[in-house]
Structure formats: C-alpha cells, structure tokens
Write a protein that holds these residues in place. Structure first.
Motif, short mmCIF file in Angstrom:
data_model
loop_
_atom_site.label_atom_id
_atom_site.label_comp_id
_atom_site.label_asym_id
_atom_site.label_seq_id
_atom_site.Cartn_x
_atom_site.Cartn_y
_atom_site.Cartn_z
N GLU A 1 -36.00 10.51 18.62
CA GLU A 1 -34.77 10.38 17.85
C GLU A 1 -35.03 10.05 16.38
O GLU A 1 -34.46 10.67 15.47
N GLU A 2 -35.91 9.10 16.10
CA GLU A 2 -36.17 8.70 14.73
C GLU A 2 -36.83 9.83 13.94
O GLU A 2 -36.48 10.08 12.78
N ARG A 3 -37.79 10.52 14.59
CA ARG A 3 -38.47 11.61 13.90
C ARG A 3 -37.51 12.76 13.60
O ARG A 3 -37.56 13.36 12.53
N ARG A 4 -36.62 13.05 14.51
CA ARG A 4 -35.70 14.18 14.34
C ARG A 4 -34.57 13.87 13.37
O ARG A 4 -33.89 14.78 12.89
N ALA A 5 -34.40 12.59 13.04
CA ALA A 5 -33.31 12.22 12.12
C ALA A 5 -33.61 12.70 10.71
O ALA A 5 -32.70 13.07 9.95
N ASP A 6 -34.88 12.70 10.31
CA ASP A 6 -35.25 13.10 8.96
C ASP A 6 -35.26 14.62 8.78
O ASP A 6 -34.93 15.14 7.72
N LEU A 7 -35.65 15.34 9.80
CA LEU A 7 -35.76 16.79 9.69
C LEU A 7 -35.32 17.41 11.01
O LEU A 7 -35.74 16.98 12.09
N TYR A 8 -34.50 18.42 10.90
CA TYR A 8 -33.96 19.06 12.10
C TYR A 8 -35.10 19.63 12.94
O TYR A 8 -35.83 20.53 12.51
N LEU A 9 -35.28 19.10 14.17
CA LEU A 9 -36.30 19.55 15.11
C LEU A 9 -35.61 19.87 16.44
O LEU A 9 -35.26 18.96 17.20
N PRO A 10 -35.39 21.15 16.74
CA PRO A 10 -34.65 21.50 17.97
C PRO A 10 -35.49 21.26 19.22
O PRO A 10 -36.71 21.43 19.23
N VAL A 11 -34.81 20.86 20.28
CA VAL A 11 -35.44 20.63 21.59
C VAL A 11 -34.66 21.44 22.63
O VAL A 11 -33.45 21.23 22.81
N LEU A 12 -35.36 22.36 23.29
CA LEU A 12 -34.75 23.16 24.36
C LEU A 12 -35.18 22.55 25.69
O LEU A 12 -36.36 22.55 26.03
N VAL A 13 -34.22 22.00 26.44
CA VAL A 13 -34.51 21.32 27.70
C VAL A 13 -34.51 22.34 28.84
O VAL A 13 -33.56 23.14 28.98
N ASP B 1 -34.77 25.76 4.99
CA ASP B 1 -34.50 26.39 3.69
C ASP B 1 -33.37 25.68 2.96
O ASP B 1 -33.43 25.47 1.74
N LEU B 2 -32.34 25.30 3.70
CA LEU B 2 -31.22 24.59 3.10
C LEU B 2 -31.69 23.24 2.55
O LEU B 2 -31.27 22.82 1.46
N ARG B 3 -32.55 22.57 3.30
CA ARG B 3 -33.06 21.28 2.86
C ARG B 3 -33.86 21.44 1.56
O ARG B 3 -33.71 20.64 0.63
N ARG B 4 -34.68 22.49 1.50
CA ARG B 4 -35.47 22.72 0.28
C ARG B 4 -34.55 23.01 -0.91
O ARG B 4 -34.78 22.53 -2.02
N ALA C 1 -34.23 20.87 -4.26
CA ALA C 1 -34.37 21.46 -5.60
C ALA C 1 -33.14 21.17 -6.45
O ALA C 1 -33.26 20.84 -7.64
N LEU C 2 -31.95 21.27 -5.85
CA LEU C 2 -30.72 20.97 -6.58
C LEU C 2 -30.66 19.50 -6.98
O LEU C 2 -30.25 19.16 -8.10
N GLU C 3 -31.06 18.63 -6.06
CA GLU C 3 -31.07 17.21 -6.37
C GLU C 3 -32.03 16.91 -7.52
O GLU C 3 -31.73 16.10 -8.41
N ALA C 4 -33.20 17.58 -7.50
CA ALA C 4 -34.16 17.39 -8.59
C ALA C 4 -33.58 17.87 -9.92
O ALA C 4 -33.74 17.22 -10.95
#
Length: 526
Positions: free
Chosen positions: A76-88, A135-138, A142-145
C-alpha cells in the motif's frame, strides 16, 4: 500505444504453485512480454519490487505464509507514490473474497481457471493505465517545475523592481544636493582668489562627481539611466580596474597576467559601467581563489575580431571552477552560492545587463577544479552624432537679455541655476512648481523654460503639455543629473516634434549655460 513499450514492461508473477507460475510465463512470453520475474514465496514480494521495479504484479489470492490481501496491504505505501497495478488471480469466486481484494487495493481480478484472451487483455489494459499514469505524472512534474521557475522569476522580478524603486528614490534624493554642490563648485572656481582655493574646489568637484557616478550606478541597476557613452580604451580600463583592487590581490598572493592587444580599437561605451563589470569579475575571481592552492593566477586577454567588428575580453582565474549545474543560473538576479549576508547576487546580473545594453554578450566557461573563464564581446561602433550639434553646442555664445524661467521645487537648485545663468547676462525668474510657472507665463514673456520633471502640484511634463495645449510653448529644458522619475511615460508625454530637447545634461554651470546658449528662439511667447 507503441508495442515496444509493452514488450519492455516489467511483470512480477507471485503464486505459490510453480506450475501456475510457468503457465503465466509461457502465455506472456508468447505475446511478446520478455521482462518477467516470478516468486513462489509471497514474503519476497517487497524485496522483488524494490529490486525489479515492476510495472504490473500478477498476484495469487490464496497462498501460505502471506495471502494476497496481506501482500496488498504491504504494498500500500509503495503504491501510494506511483500507480502500480495489481491483477489478482483467484480460484475463490465468493463475493466476500472479491470485495476484500478490491478493498485491499487490487486493480482487477481474474477467476481461475481463466480464459487466456481475457487474461492478456486485462494485463494489457492495466499496463496501458500504468504507462498513461506515468506519462501524466512526468508531465505534471514538468509543469510543476515550470510553474516553480516562473514563480521564482516573478518573485525575483518583483524583488528587482522593488529594489529599483528604492534605488531610484535614493538617487532622486541625492541628485538635488549633488547638483547644488557641483554647481556651486563651478561658480566658486570662476571667482576663487588663488590657485589653492581653485585646487580645493576642483577636489570637491571630483569627489561630488564620484558620488554622481554612484548615483548613476544606482539608476543603472534600476534601469532608469542610459549609458553615457564615449570613446573607451578597454586596455586602459582593465589596468585601472586591476589597480583599484591591487592591494587585495596582492595580500591574497594572486598573480595578475595581462595579455592586451596593443592596437585594440576604442569602443563607444560607458566607461564607468564597463569598469563596474571588470571590478565585479575581479572581485569574484579573488574570492573564488582565496581557498585555492597556489599558484593563484588572474589572467586578462583582449583581442580584436576584425571580421565580426567586435572586441573580446577574457577574464580567467585558477579557482575551483563553477559546477555545471549552476552555470546557467549565475547571471540571474539574486542568485548566489555565497553564505547569506556576503553577497546580494546582483553583481553578475548587473554585469550582463550592462554588456547586453552595449550590444554585447557575456558568457562563462568552467570545469570543476580548472577555474573559470568569463568571455565578453563588445561591438566596435561608430558613434551617431547629430549633424552640427557638437560644434553648435560648444561654440554658441551667450545671448544677453534673453529671459529664462527656471522651474524647480528645490530652492537651492533653482537659486543655483538662476545665479549661473544670470552671470551670462540672462534675465532669470524662478517658480517652485508648474502651477506657479503657469501664472508667471500668463503675465510675462519668456524665451526659455528650464524645468525639473517631478514636482508637487504640477510636474514638468504636465507643465509642458498645458502650454502645448494652448500652443504657447517656449523652448523647454530638463536640467540636472537625470531624475529618477524621468521614465518613459514622462518622455513620451513630451511630443518629440514639438520639443527641442528633453535629454540629460550636466548640472554644472558650464553645462547649463552651454545648453541655454544652444537653444535659440526667434521671438518670445506668452
């Protein structure tokens, strides 16, 4: 989306059955996924994620040691920073198991036994979401920078504008007493009884002129003072700048080397501004080399680039150099790497403004540990002269009997101008502001008006426009060291076709009287 992106996707397979792991690997490899990793021990998932950095996790729900729900909570903590999909993947088709998996953070579910096409489509969809999210995160980063950079630039511009207003205000307050000092020195020098008195007057005048140069430097920082250009020897200017800091360089054991081209052409420039640039570069180099080991060397080179009609100046030191990551920022206003309180961060920004204001360019070359080299290029220009003006300006004789109205809210300045002009035979009257001047103009003819720009009640430009509105405008002058509030709006207000002059002139007696002689009006007006 490009199939190459999918083929490079990293997929982590987590299932306690080795046969299932192998089946999934074969299915994925068959459609082109080659970057795969697997484990049959759910306790290794966090370690695998840290090392492998997967783009997708295929996770069994029922496993020993840790079930899929517990693994999802660990992730949960790792996936909060970057979207990491899990297929169960699960054989448990109960509604409760599905709900628990989704509540724990599962991105999607596939029921065992699964249909191959459905599984592969769900894998592809989740990877596509992953890459779109990345890509959206990047783009957002870039926009924030960019926003941070623009905000930084706006803040710096606001600081610079505030400082400019402050300096311009200081310059305005200093100009009037400096005008009086310089003018009184000029008047006293013509009546001094002996050489000693004249020499003292000259020393006072030179000191006041230095103060005037400081004021002009303030206005240069505030971008409210145009360069005062003349023929400048860059070789002589560099020698003077080195001599100015010779003591500091000597006590820091810094050797100075001069490689100056003997027939370097003169440049049409403001010598005081260019010396300010040279002194700033020398001071920066000295400070950079203070902690450097011997030999400490400061080198100067000048060359004439004949084809480009430019002269080149190089100032190099043997200091620690400038890190590549900050080289692009050293010319920004307020940027400094020095401790707080030791530098304003304006020196190189001002240097760049001065050089670019002369049509030149300044840049830096540096490698860590190999010192820094500043390169300056300036054009070799021919000064543009108004036809006949210099001769007329210098050779014009007084016109006794002509009437002049001096308008200035500073009584000492007005009295000084009146005395200086009266000695040349002019009839002089004074007014403390534009409104008083209008009343005097309504009652009497004047051949010339000499007016301050910023005054209470009615300013100089407003006075000019008021007279112009009635088409009754004698010759109009703005004397004195340029006032801080003589900005573009005031200049634009004075219609260029209707006025003879609105330029910056010397506030000394000689400069004023020469200007008054130059302006000639065939008949008086009211």
């Amino acid at each position: 989306m490009d199939s190459e992106i999918f083929r490079s996707a990293k997929i982590l397979i987590v299932d306690d059955e080795q046969a299932m792991v192998r089946l999934l690997e074969l299915l994925l490899e068959h459609v082109g996924y080659t970057n795969l990793r697997s484990t049959t021990d759910p306790r290794e998932v966090l370690e695998c994620c840290a090392e492998f950095q997967p783009d997708l996790i295929l996770l069994d729900l029922r496993m020993p040691h840790l079930d899929g729900i517990q693994v999802l909570k660990q992730l949960e903590e790792r996936r909060a920073d970057l979207y990491l999909p899990v297929l169960v993947l699960t054989a448990d088709v109960s509604r409760e198991s599905k709900r628990a998996a989704l509540e724990a953070g599962a991105s999607d579910l596939v029921t065992k036994p699964f249909e191959q096409t459905e599984l592969l489509l769900r894998v592809r969809n989740l990877l596509e979401m992953r890459f779109l999210h990345r890509d959206l995160r990047r783009q957002n980063e870039a926009l924030e920078a960019q926003i941070q950079e623009r905000t930084h630039q706006l803040l710096e511009a606001e600081k610079l504008a505030t400082m400019g207003n402050l300096l311009a205000g200081v310059a305005h307050e200093l100009n009037s007493p400096l005008s009086v000092i310089l003018g009184q020195v000029g008047l006293f020098a013509t009546t001094a009884a002996d050489d000693s008195a004249r020499a003292r007057a000259r020393e006072i005048g030179e000191a006041a002129e230095r103060c005037a140069h400081i004021v002009r430097s303030f206005l240069t920082i505030a971008r409210r003072h145009p360069p005062e250009r003349g023929h400048v020897s860059l070789n002589l200017l560099l020698r003077d700048a080195v001599e100015l800091l010779a003591f500091e360089l000597r006590i820091d054991n810094i050797e100075v080397q001069l490689d100056l081209e003997s027939d370097l052409p003169l440049v049409w420039a403001d010598g005081h501004q260019l010396k300010q640039v040279a002194v700033n570069l020398i001071a920066n180099a000295r400070q950079a080399m203070r902690e450097a080991s011997a030999p400490r060397r400061l080198s100067f080179l000048t060359r004439h680039e004949v084809q480009s009609r430019r002269v080149r100046i190089e100032v190099a030191d043997t200091g620690p150099g400038i890190p590549p990551e900050i080289q692009a920022r050293i010319f920004e206003p307020f940027f400094t790497t020095k401790p707080e309180g030791e530098s304003t961060g304006l020196g190189l920004a001002l240097a760049r403004g001065i050089i670019e204001g002369h049509g030149g360019a300044i840049s830096v070359e540096s490698r860590p540990g190999e010192g820094a080299r500043f390169l300056i290029e300036l054009p070799v220009e021919t000064p543009r002269l108004t036809h006949g003006e210099p001769e007329t300006f210098e050779a014009a004789l007084p016109v006794p009997g002509k009437t002049i109205l001096v308008v200035d809210d500073e009584p000492a300045v007005a009295a000084l101008l009146a005395e200086g002009l009266s000695r040349d035979g002019y009839k002089v009257d004074t007014a403390a502001n534009g409104a008083i001047a209008l009343r005097k103009l309504a009652a009497q003819n004047y051949d010339l008006i000499i007016s301050d720009s910023g005054m209470p009640v009615l300013s100089g430009p407003e006075l000019y426009l008021e007279r112009l509105r009635h088409r009754r405008c004698p010759q109009f002058e703005h004397p004195g060291i340029p006032r801080a509030d003589r900005g573009p709006s005031a200049r634009e207000a004075l219609h260029a076709r209707e006025r003879q002059a609105c330029g910056a002139t010397s506030s000394t007696r000689d400069g004023l009287t020469r200007r008054a002689r130059q302006v000639h009006v065939p008949q008086a007006v009211r």
